[in-house]
Design a protein around this motif. Structure first.
Motif, PDB file in Angstrom:
ATOM      1  N   PRO A  65       0.838  -1.205   0.000  1.00 15.80           N
ATOM      2  CA  PRO A  65       0.000   0.000   0.000  1.00 15.80           C
ATOM      3  C   PRO A  65       0.876   1.259   0.000  1.00 15.80           C
ATOM      4  O   PRO A  65       2.048   1.207   0.397  1.00 15.80           O
ATOM      5  N   VAL A  66       0.272   2.373  -0.435  1.00 16.72           N
ATOM      6  CA  VAL A  66       1.025   3.623  -0.549  1.00 16.72           C
ATOM      7  C   VAL A  66       1.677   4.016   0.787  1.00 16.72           C
ATOM      8  O   VAL A  66       2.780   4.572   0.826  1.00 16.72           O
ATOM      9  N   SER A  67       1.020   3.680   1.893  1.00 16.15           N
ATOM     10  CA  SER A  67       1.547   4.083   3.209  1.00 16.15           C
ATOM     11  C   SER A  67       2.909   3.433   3.505  1.00 16.15           C
ATOM     12  O   SER A  67       3.619   3.871   4.404  1.00 16.15           O
ATOM     13  N   HIS A 155      -8.130  13.903   1.392  1.00 15.64           N
ATOM     14  CA  HIS A 155      -7.830  12.467   1.513  1.00 15.64           C
ATOM     15  C   HIS A 155      -6.564  12.107   0.732  1.00 15.64           C
ATOM     16  O   HIS A 155      -5.718  11.354   1.204  1.00 15.64           O
ATOM     17  N   SER A 158      -3.558  13.672   2.415  1.00 18.25           N
ATOM     18  CA  SER A 158      -3.188  13.013   3.666  1.00 18.25           C
ATOM     19  C   SER A 158      -2.381  11.746   3.382  1.00 18.25           C
ATOM     20  O   SER A 158      -1.383  11.478   4.051  1.00 18.25           O
ATOM     21  N   SER A 159      -2.728  10.979   2.331  1.00 16.43           N
ATOM     22  CA  SER A 159      -1.894   9.807   2.049  1.00 16.43           C
ATOM     23  C   SER A 159      -0.543  10.252   1.469  1.00 16.43           C
ATOM     24  O   SER A 159       0.492   9.664   1.761  1.00 16.43           O
ATOM     25  N   THR A 162       2.319  11.091   4.032  1.00 17.40           N
ATOM     26  CA  THR A 162       3.084  10.042   4.705  1.00 17.40           C
ATOM     27  C   THR A 162       4.457   9.833   4.050  1.00 17.40           C
ATOM     28  O   THR A 162       5.349   9.280   4.661  1.00 17.40           O
ATOM     29  N   TYR A 341      -7.369   9.095  -6.787  1.00 14.99           N
ATOM     30  CA  TYR A 341      -7.056   8.763  -5.386  1.00 14.99           C
ATOM     31  C   TYR A 341      -5.778   9.413  -4.905  1.00 14.99           C
ATOM     32  O   TYR A 341      -5.734   9.988  -3.823  1.00 14.99           O
ATOM     33  N   LEU A 342      -4.708   9.272  -5.685  1.00 11.98           N
ATOM     34  CA  LEU A 342      -3.411   9.768  -5.224  1.00 11.98           C
ATOM     35  C   LEU A 342      -3.173  11.186  -5.746  1.00 11.98           C
ATOM     36  O   LEU A 342      -3.838  11.636  -6.679  1.00 11.98           O
TER      37      LEU A 342
END
Ligand SMILES: O=c1ccn([C@@H]2O[C@H](COP(=O)(O)OP(=O)(O)O[C@H]3OC[C@@H](O)[C@H](O)[C@H]3O)[C@@H](O)[C@H]2O)c(=O)[nH]1
Length: 431
Positions: A65-67, A155, A158-159, A162, A341-342
């Motif tokens: 996942p991106v995180s 959203h 926020s990702s 990280t 999304y990103l």
């Protein structure tokens, strides 16, 4: 990121150059079939060392996942000795790189020139990766009042937050220290962003064009899909895919399915199973399969996106607007509905929707949530006959497509790119 690098390697090999392609072992298996010149392009596998926080066996961004991306960049840094050993043994004329920001320093020690090849959009690089801006805020002189983040993008930011600092430092270091910059884009779509990057970094920026594979060389569409799609009328099917990095929350996955159902149109959704589910089936909304069985499929595996977009029954593409998908959508005849999304996907979406006016964006709440009604509404706004928005985006898209697919545009970019590269590499004034 590796796919456009390999397409570029194919172009270099076609012009008589030899390429050594450094990549993780697992990625070699996934990319091998795209190597059109196996005698000239040699894969050189790198060992990815274990890093605390990186799941065992993860070797590329699509495995995590991106995180967790920051752990992958630590693993990449640990491969520096292997890369240096290869450079020492091979003594190349030029090294192309992107996220490995230490390549220019290391290459200089061996007298080798470097080129940062940026495979994300120029608009995103200009907004997020030019000194002077900060997370979510563009740097001074940024050339657009439309390609920006908005409140509902919290959203995505926020990702991004990280890994933003680390990513920003790596990429800006690479951009500052390399000899030349190249970007996978074209002047016709992102000219003002490329010019801005060239001014800010005071360095020659070469463009490769979108660097997509030539369609006639790819395999035909799998029977399963060509047969299924042929059962529907021309331009009637909605196709949705969200690239290689997006795994939806279960409730948002269900909302996506229900939004498709609500359109009343035939649809094919190809996404990975949502978080916490092993299969698509176990995560579908109750009764969904029975209700849509004659006209809708939700598929949990990879499909041949470019070939599906080219099928005459497909009329609408719901996409996350990853940079590869953005180009593929432009080259298709489909109406385009965007659900980013990103961070880069958000900016690409604004470019497509607000500057180029070739698509519509699904409305989200401030929390990032999108409802089935808003998804269905966005799709219907471009699919309903006589819809004003639908006609407008169809016209602008058709005009732009004509430019992008015009004879020679793609090959023109790569030919010019390779010519200029040969001259730059041989320019001893740079030594
Ligand atoms: O089922 C699928 C899904 C995707 N694809 C292909 O996979 C590629 C996806 O590439 P994209 O750049 O659109 O999207 P990804 O999510 O994989 O990219 C990643 O790198 C590029 C960035 O812009 C994105 O933000 C990032 O997520 C496309 O060429 C698409 O045709 C398939 O062939 N089948």
């Amino acid at each position: 990121h590796m796919t456009p690098f390999l397409h570029l390697a194919n172009k270099l090999a076609e012009k008589g150059h030899r390429v050594t392609f450094l990549l993780p072992k697992k990625a070699q298996k996934q990319l091998e079939h795209l190597n059109l010149f196996p005698d000239s392009i040699v894969f050189h596998p790198l060992t990815i060392f274990p890093v605390d926080g990186l799941p065992a066996g993860a070797e590329t961004a699509s495995d995590i996942p991106v995180s967790l991306v920051r752990f992958l960049s630590i693993a990449m840094d640990l491969s520096r000795d292997q890369v240096e050993a290869a450079v020492r043994a091979l003594r190349p004329d030029l090294i192309l790189f992107d996220i490995a920001h230490w390549v220019p320093d290391m290459a200089k020690e061996h007298g080798v020139k470097t080129m940062m090849y940026n495979v994300i959009s120029a608009n995103c690089t200009a907004h997020d990766l030019v000194p002077g801006g900060e997370l979510g805020v563009p740097p001074p002189g940024y050339p657009s009042s439309k390609v920006l983040y908005r409140e509902q993008d919290a959203h995505a930011l926020s990702s991004f937050s990280t890994y933003y600092k680390r990513f920003y430092n790596r990429v800006t270091t690479g951009l500052m220290n390399c000899d030349f910059i190249s970007i996978r884009t074209c002047q016709e779509i992102e000219g003002k962003f490329c010019d801005y990057i060239e001014r800010q970094y005071q360095k020659k920026v070469l463009l490769t064009g979108p660097m997509l594979p030539e369609p006639e060389k790819s395999k035909p569409l799998e029977d399963q899909w060509s047969h299924w799609l042929s059962g529907f009328g021309q331009g009637s099917v909605v196709f949705c895919a969200l690239g290689s990095q997006i795994t939806l929350e279960k409730d948002q996955f269900q909302e996506l399915c229900l939004g498709m159902e609500l359109t009343g149109l035939p649809f094919l959704v190809a996404v990975t199973p949502p978080k916490g589910a092993k299969t698509i089936q176990e995560a579908l909304p109750e009764g969904f399969e029975d209700r849509v069985k004659s006209r809708g499929v939700v598929w949990g595996e990879w499909v041949q996106q470019p070939l599906i977009l080219a099928h005459s029954s497909v009329g609408c593409f719901v996409s996350h607007c990853g940079f590869g998908s953005m180009w593929e959508s432009l080259m298709s005849d489909c109406q385009i509905v965007l659900l980013p999304y990103l961070n880069d996907q958000v900016l690409n979406t604004r470019l497509m929707t607000e500057e180029l006016e070739v698509s519509v964006e699904v409305k989200r709440e401030e929390t990032g949530w999108f409802s089935k009604e808003n998804l269905s509404c966005a799709i219907m706004s471009v699919m309903e006959k006589d819809s004003e928005v639908g006609n407008r985006v169809r016209r602008s898209h058709a005009n732009l497509k004509e430019v992008v697919v015009s004879a020679g545009l793609l090959t023109g970019y790569t030919d010019k790119f390779v010519d200029t590269l040969e001259k730059l590499v041989n320019d001893t004034n740079l030594e």
